[in-house]
Design an enzyme around this catalytic site. Sequence first.
Site, short mmCIF file in Angstrom:
data_model
loop_
_atom_site.label_atom_id
_atom_site.label_comp_id
_atom_site.label_asym_id
_atom_site.label_seq_id
_atom_site.Cartn_x
_atom_site.Cartn_y
_atom_site.Cartn_z
N LYS A 11 0.84 -1.21 0.00
CA LYS A 11 0.00 0.00 0.00
C LYS A 11 0.87 1.26 0.00
O LYS A 11 0.58 2.22 -0.72
CB LYS A 11 -0.94 -0.01 1.22
CG LYS A 11 -2.08 -1.03 1.08
CD LYS A 11 -2.81 -1.30 2.39
CE LYS A 11 -3.83 -2.43 2.21
NZ LYS A 11 -4.47 -2.85 3.46
N GLN A 39 -4.58 -1.56 9.90
CA GLN A 39 -4.42 -2.87 9.26
C GLN A 39 -4.98 -3.96 10.17
O GLN A 39 -4.57 -4.10 11.32
CB GLN A 39 -2.93 -3.12 8.95
CG GLN A 39 -2.67 -4.40 8.15
CD GLN A 39 -3.24 -4.35 6.74
OE1 GLN A 39 -3.15 -3.35 6.05
NE2 GLN A 39 -3.87 -5.45 6.30
N ASP A 96 -11.32 2.99 4.62
CA ASP A 96 -11.65 1.57 4.50
C ASP A 96 -13.16 1.33 4.46
O ASP A 96 -13.60 0.20 4.24
CB ASP A 96 -11.06 0.80 5.70
CG ASP A 96 -10.05 -0.24 5.26
OD1 ASP A 96 -9.89 -0.42 4.04
OD2 ASP A 96 -9.42 -0.87 6.13
#
Lengths: 362, 362
Positions: free
Chosen positions: A122, A166, A189
């Site tokens: 990422k 994460q 997200d």
Amino acid sequence: MIKMIMARSRMRRMGMAWQKGLIKKMRLHSYSSKVIMSPPLVSLDLPDVWTHSSSHDHSLPPPVCSYQRSATVIDGKSIAEGIRSSIAGEVKRMKDSIGKVPGLAVILVGQRRDSQIYVHNKIKACEEAGIKSVVSLFPDDCTEDEVLDALSNFNEDISIHGILVQLPLPQHLDEGKILDAVCLEKDVDGIHPVNMGNLAMRGREPLTISCTAKGCIELLIRSGVKIMGKNAVVIGRSNIVGLPTSLLLQRHHATVSIIHAFTENPERITNKADIVVTAAGVPNLVRGSWLKPGAVVLDVGTCPVEDASCEFGYRLVGDVCYEEAVGLVSAITPVPGGVGPMTIAMLLSNTLDSARRAYAFT
Amino acid sequence: MIKMIMARSRMRRMGMAWQKGLIKKMRLHSYSSKVIMSPPLVSLDLPDVWTHSSSHDHSLPPPVCSYQRSATVIDGKSIAEGIRSSIAGEVKRMKDSIGKVPGLAVILVGQRRDSQIYVHNKIKACEEAGIKSVVSLFPDDCTEDEVLDALSNFNEDISIHGILVQLPLPQHLDEGKILDAVCLEKDVDGIHPVNMGNLAMRGREPLTISCTAKGCIELLIRSGVKIMGKNAVVIGRSNIVGLPTSLLLQRHHATVSIIHAFTENPERITNKADIVVTAAGVPNLVRGSWLKPGAVVLDVGTCPVEDASCEFGYRLVGDVCYEEAVGLVSAITPVPGGVGPMTIAMLLSNTLDSARRAYAFT
């Protein structure tokens, strides 16, 4: 009663005509946005005009999928590269115009090898697109307050437009509490309950949609797969993939069934589906017998399986028994190189969109 | 790979054992709560342990539904009366203990006859249960600010624990904006995006769940219908009924498919379902051919149809062609007298729960 049915039939025709105009308008809009082809959500809210004859309605176009001997392999890697290149162009335009770039903050707790690889990829993608990135690393035994403090700083930092925690977090941390601490505007997200609620509810629009769900829809649209009216099955119901994918497919007017580990005879449902999105994380769960000839299959599963012949001692496999599926379905994503790269591209896209909102940059 | 499958099989057995213990525990809990038999939500979050052999798993108990010549008519009216009587008892206990009662505020805009009847019934039910109620009536042409002002007052009023905006609102009012103004703690309709997001997401729990969705699950539980693992179809996807019902059925581990007006061949999906909840608002949409023999049918549809022979010149009909269904399915709710009374009972229950939270009264 006849009068009621006639009125309903007229409403339905009007609905269909309105809907065609809307789709044309949305196509124009989506081409002009340059980066993402998915149409804006709220405009997709179509009125549910029911008819008694819907089961015998031949006015809808025939299914796109038709039986083929060898499936089209949907090249997610190449599609994602194109999107990332467009995003890099938009980031440059933003920098040239207002002297600002989007910023992404990532919180990584612990030493999980797979999480480290995901975060690395990422960050690398951010660099290539010109997006600023910051990573906060915490040891496995860190406290909840340490993570919450870092989150609070990122929430206040005006150069950060997206915050990504994460997952999974170590067991001793309260995942819900930590995710709730990410401010709604920076939830790139799409996992904040308000974003999820607004994705689920008609007439509302979330600020952000889960990257993988958005990536799946984008792959379908770019592969010319019709979604409206099709039978779609989502295998898995995680908050981060299965749930938002099922909600988003429904926003696109698919008829969605959600399969999970308590489903009895799952293949009796999956083999009626025109579109199958699988995100169970179980290698080879979906066998050939689970699939309808001509279906479109998106395999989100990414499971490392030991393989001494591979460079790092393992290889990634999906949920679908690829060898059985590829000769049967009309299109399929490979693992790796299918949905995975799209998830990263959508993360960049969500971060760019968040920065656009923050700077009112169009 | 064999090792992986064995480990998974062990995990599954452990999961099942844990699950059985949990269900037992939940039953104890639900009996002790006296009012509602549905278990608390988060405790129902079971781990999804996938097996490759799930399609041939005979360890799950057989379906409750079996083919009968004449369906059990689920007497929602009588069940709801029992619940309302329990609620009245709890309200009295609250009054006797702390000198407080729950309070419900209703906002009604315009002159719709059906809305007026619904509100009248809700207020009457509150009175009978000892719950305080207030109605704010607005003319059809009122402004958004007038409604928002009333909402703001109810939000601040500590004697009010639930606020209900009777839908639909006149077109000129922004429904989303008005519903968003109801504070989360007083959202007894469960229609706030945070409540909906938390209902959708695993590991989370909404403060309140839509009254009709909750009423449907309560009817299934009280009628001894097994939900876990069953194929459930929800017809209709409204924010107030279809959506929360599909999410709640999934929380109870049914395999849920959502049918809407864009679904092709809906009966091909409905006639595989063990449980059908229909909330389309279209009289006789669901014919006998749509239903599997032995299925359980909850008919949420309530449509007034002109009938000169009736007292008020109309009668209420559901979505299901009752005459065709009753000889085919194992259980069905009538219209009226099925789901409708449960919706009101659940509104009282949600208001009581909200007051309990406000006063920390257990």
